[in-house]
Design an enzyme around this catalytic site. Structure first.
Site, PDB file in Angstrom:
ATOM      1  N   SER A   1      -9.329   1.357   3.375  1.00 19.72           N
ATOM      2  CA  SER A   1      -8.519   2.190   2.502  1.00 19.72           C
ATOM      3  C   SER A   1      -7.434   1.409   1.760  1.00 19.72           C
ATOM      4  O   SER A   1      -6.745   1.955   0.909  1.00 19.72           O
ATOM      5  CB  SER A   1      -7.857   3.301   3.315  1.00 19.72           C
ATOM      6  OG  SER A   1      -6.991   2.768   4.302  1.00 19.72           O
TER       7      SER A   1
ATOM      8  N   LYS B   1       0.855  -1.194   0.000  1.00 20.80           N
ATOM      9  CA  LYS B   1       0.000   0.000   0.000  1.00 20.80           C
ATOM     10  C   LYS B   1       0.891   1.243   0.000  1.00 20.80           C
ATOM     11  O   LYS B   1       1.861   1.322   0.754  1.00 20.80           O
ATOM     12  CB  LYS B   1      -0.893  -0.029   1.238  1.00 20.80           C
ATOM     13  CG  LYS B   1      -1.918   1.078   1.334  1.00 20.80           C
ATOM     14  CD  LYS B   1      -2.754   0.883   2.590  1.00 20.80           C
ATOM     15  CE  LYS B   1      -3.831   1.937   2.752  1.00 20.80           C
ATOM     16  NZ  LYS B   1      -4.616   1.713   3.998  1.00 20.80           N
TER      17      LYS B   1
ATOM     18  N   LEU C   1      -7.201   8.660   3.474  1.00 22.34           N
ATOM     19  CA  LEU C   1      -7.003   7.316   4.023  1.00 22.34           C
ATOM     20  C   LEU C   1      -8.151   6.887   4.939  1.00 22.34           C
ATOM     21  O   LEU C   1      -8.037   5.875   5.632  1.00 22.34           O
ATOM     22  CB  LEU C   1      -5.682   7.216   4.799  1.00 22.34           C
ATOM     23  CG  LEU C   1      -4.409   7.255   3.965  1.00 22.34           C
ATOM     24  CD1 LEU C   1      -3.185   7.442   4.879  1.00 22.34           C
ATOM     25  CD2 LEU C   1      -4.262   5.993   3.137  1.00 22.34           C
TER      26      LEU C   1
ATOM     27  N   ILE D   1      -7.450   1.327  10.508  1.00 25.52           N
ATOM     28  CA  ILE D   1      -7.820   2.130  11.671  1.00 25.52           C
ATOM     29  C   ILE D   1      -9.330   2.093  11.898  1.00 25.52           C
ATOM     30  O   ILE D   1      -9.827   2.554  12.915  1.00 25.52           O
ATOM     31  CB  ILE D   1      -7.326   3.580  11.523  1.00 25.52           C
ATOM     32  CG1 ILE D   1      -7.319   4.318  12.877  1.00 25.52           C
ATOM     33  CG2 ILE D   1      -8.146   4.341  10.483  1.00 25.52           C
ATOM     34  CD1 ILE D   1      -6.666   5.680  12.843  1.00 25.52           C
ATOM     35  N   GLY D   2     -10.066   1.533  10.933  1.00 25.18           N
ATOM     36  CA  GLY D   2     -11.512   1.423  11.080  1.00 25.18           C
ATOM     37  C   GLY D   2     -12.118   0.342  10.212  1.00 25.18           C
ATOM     38  O   GLY D   2     -13.339   0.242  10.089  1.00 25.18           O
ATOM     39  N   GLY D   3     -11.230  -0.465   9.591  1.00 24.22           N
ATOM     40  CA  GLY D   3     -11.690  -1.528   8.699  1.00 24.22           C
ATOM     41  C   GLY D   3     -10.913  -1.597   7.406  1.00 24.22           C
ATOM     42  O   GLY D   3     -11.279  -2.306   6.468  1.00 24.22           O
ATOM     43  N   SER D   4      -9.789  -0.875   7.331  1.00 25.16           N
ATOM     44  CA  SER D   4      -9.103  -0.651   6.064  1.00 25.16           C
ATOM     45  C   SER D   4      -8.349  -1.843   5.507  1.00 25.16           C
ATOM     46  O   SER D   4      -7.936  -1.827   4.351  1.00 25.16           O
ATOM     47  CB  SER D   4      -8.145   0.536   6.194  1.00 25.16           C
ATOM     48  OG  SER D   4      -8.863   1.737   6.314  1.00 25.16           O
TER      49      SER D   4
END
Length: 552
Positions: free
Chosen positions: A207, A132, A181, A228-231
């Protein structure tokens, strides 16, 4: 930077990417986007040799065995993945740049080393790994999805890349990420939208959506994402591959680029996406075995814990894997394909004598979102807004969603941050108690081992429609490891729309109205296993046991 418009910078980025694709030999085929079907996963077979197809569709764990033994050369494997990644770019828009010269020079060195020393460099000897873009690579751009950051370069490789390099891998492709992001999709003003290879009208997720699409196309077998939240989990689920969100503090994060670096109230993590479960395990073990905490002291010095004997299996007549099933988080009900997948998996698990299934009752998941959504942008997204404004680039739709439409996004005072951090800790304690209460007669050995639950409220949503984070961000707030695995695909006969459903709230209504079966043709359906903090190994071993015994 000031002398160029954002459009000129974006054009330069695309030209750079296209030039890197043009360096691949033999030349990549011409593919007209207007002639493409929705499902493009089979198209590489038309343009690659049978040997290239065989190499790129081999699991990472088998590739490293063949590379270490000399059965395959790193050069031929790297060439095959460069070509397939180039085709994947033309089909899904998932690449920021290929690295043919660097990768082939590295591959040649590894082949020479093995020939001379008769031993591999390390456990990843010769294995191509995709990255990434916001993971730093020395001398290469590191824009984190912001046009104004186009001219920023990494002074050195990110710590995690250094460790993977020490283990013998080859970096050959860098992948797309969204503006800010902070999307569960991947769109930015450099390259546009990265789409889902199974259905190009749907998102690849985010992301780490470039990684997800590339792995879904088998242009990579092992890649680096962040979460950080599902990336990591959103792209893994949307593209039918495996993805692990580790506990924070297990893997190094230094050398990644983002706004708000240094905030500690919602810790991001890096982790693997892979075409196989064993690939995720190989990635984790390879990095942790090198004791990254010696260089990055913020990491927890916990070795990778392997068991000589199976963790799960019959012992004294007791069932030894206890799975809690979260059918619904009480905020947004999953679409029919997700509920069906859960039911089908549970039915299979119920046939295994050594597995016990219990229902998991959601606990204030709406409060969890309120806390984490408030902590994501404690500066009121000031840094993000400045980074967007610096080039004059337009806001992407999901940047608006998570910032300007997020009622919890506001600048916080220091005491307000402290208060929210205390709320986070209180919620973690309460959730831990909920977990402890699953014990039978107070016996800690009888608590739930893992939670089986959705990754999102549906399969990969249409572009610009990934607006519900609850099924992934929940575990970021709790800092629980979560492992995504593919289960099936949307079934046109079984996954019919539920009529006369009475939504629980506005978010649930929006999600319910989004579901129209014809939108989701060929979309992968995935689930996730969640464990308690620092149960990363246990989560992987639980899925290994489930796959072996229940044939999932």
């Amino acid at each position: 930077m000031a002398s160029k418009t954002w459009q000129e910078i974006a054009r330069a980025a695309r030209e750079h990417r296209d030039q890197s694709l043009a360096e691949v030999k033999p030349p990549l085929p011409e593919i007209r986007s207007e002639d493409l079907p929705l499902n493009v996963t089979a198209i590489p077979w038309k343009h690659l040799s049978s040997f290239e197809i065989e190499l790129t569709e081999t699991s990472p764990e088998k590739l490293v065995q063949s590379l270490a033994s000399g059965k395959l050369t790193s050069t031929e494997v790297t060439n095959a993945f460069l070509r397939r990644a180039g085709i994947a770019q033309k089909l899904t828009n998932c690449i920021t740049e290929l690295l043919p010269s660097r990768a082939l020079a590295r591959a040649a060195y590894l082949d020479s080393y093995l020939s001379i020393h008769k031993t591999p460099v390390g456990p990843l000897h010769g294995l191509p790994i995709s990255v990434k873009e916001h993971a730093g690579m020395q001398g290469l751009g590191q824009n984190a999805g912001f046009v104004s950051w186009w001219d920023r370069t990494a002074p050195e490789d990110a710590h995690s890349l250094q460790l993977l390099w020490n283990a013998g891998c080859v970096f050959y492709a860098r992948t797309t990420q969204p503006q800010t992001l902070m999307h569960l999709e991947t769109s930015n003003n450099f390259y546009g939208e990265t789409v889902n290879p199974y259905n190009r009208s749907l998102t690849s997720g985010g992301s780490s959506g470039g990684e997800g699409a590339l792995l879904g196309m088998r242009g990579s077998c092992l890649g680096i994402g962040s979460d950080i939240g599902g990336s990591i989990r959103s792209p893994a689920a949307n593209n039918g591959v495996y993805g692990l969100r580790p506990t924070s503090g297990r893997l190094p994060l230094s050398g990644f680029a983002a706004t708000m670096m240094g905030q500690e109230h919602v810790l991001p993590v890096m982790g693997p996406l892979s075409t196989t479960l064993e690939g995720c395990k190989l990635f984790m073990r390879t990095i942790i075995d090198q004791k990254p905490w010696l260089k990055e002291p913020s990491l927890v010095p916990v070795p990778w814990r392997t068991n000589d004997q199976a963790r799960f299996g019959a012992k004294n007549g007791k069932k030894t894997l206890k799975v809690g099933v979260l059918w619904n988080d009480g905020v947004v009900k999953p679409h029919p394909p997700i509920t069906r997948a859960l039911k089908e998996v549970v039915e299979k698990l119920n046939t295994v004598p050594d597995i016990e299934i219990v229902d998991w009752k959601p606990y204030k998941h709406d409060l969890a979102w309120e806390i984490i959504a408030s902590l994501y942008f404690a500066d009121g997204a000031k840094e993000v807004k400045e980074a967007i404004a610096a080039s004059g680039e337009p806001w992407r739709p999901l940047s608006h969603f998570i910032i300007t439409e997020n009622k919890y996004c506001k600048e916080l005072t220091v005491p307000e941050v402290w208060n929210l951090t205390l709320q986070r800790e209180k919620y973690r304690v309460e959730y831990a108690q909920l977990w402890n209460e699953t014990a039978v007669d107070g016996d800690p050995d009888t608590v739930v081992d893992v939670i089986l639950c959705p990754v999102g409220p549906g399969a990969a949503p249409p572009l610009d429609h990934a607006r519900y984070w609850g099924y992934t961000a929940q575990w970021n707030l709790l800092d629980y490891p979560a492992l995504v695995f593919p289960v099936s695909t949307v079934d046109q006969d079984k996954d019919v729309v539920e009529r006369d459903y009475d939504p629980m709230n506005d978010q649930d209504r929006w999600n319910y109205e989004l579901y129209a079966l014809d939108k989701y043709v060929d979309a992968p359906v995935s689930l996730q296993l969640v464990g308690r903090r620092f149960d990363d190994e246990k989560v992987i071993e639980a899925l290994e046991f489930i796959k072996e015994t229940a044939q999932i």
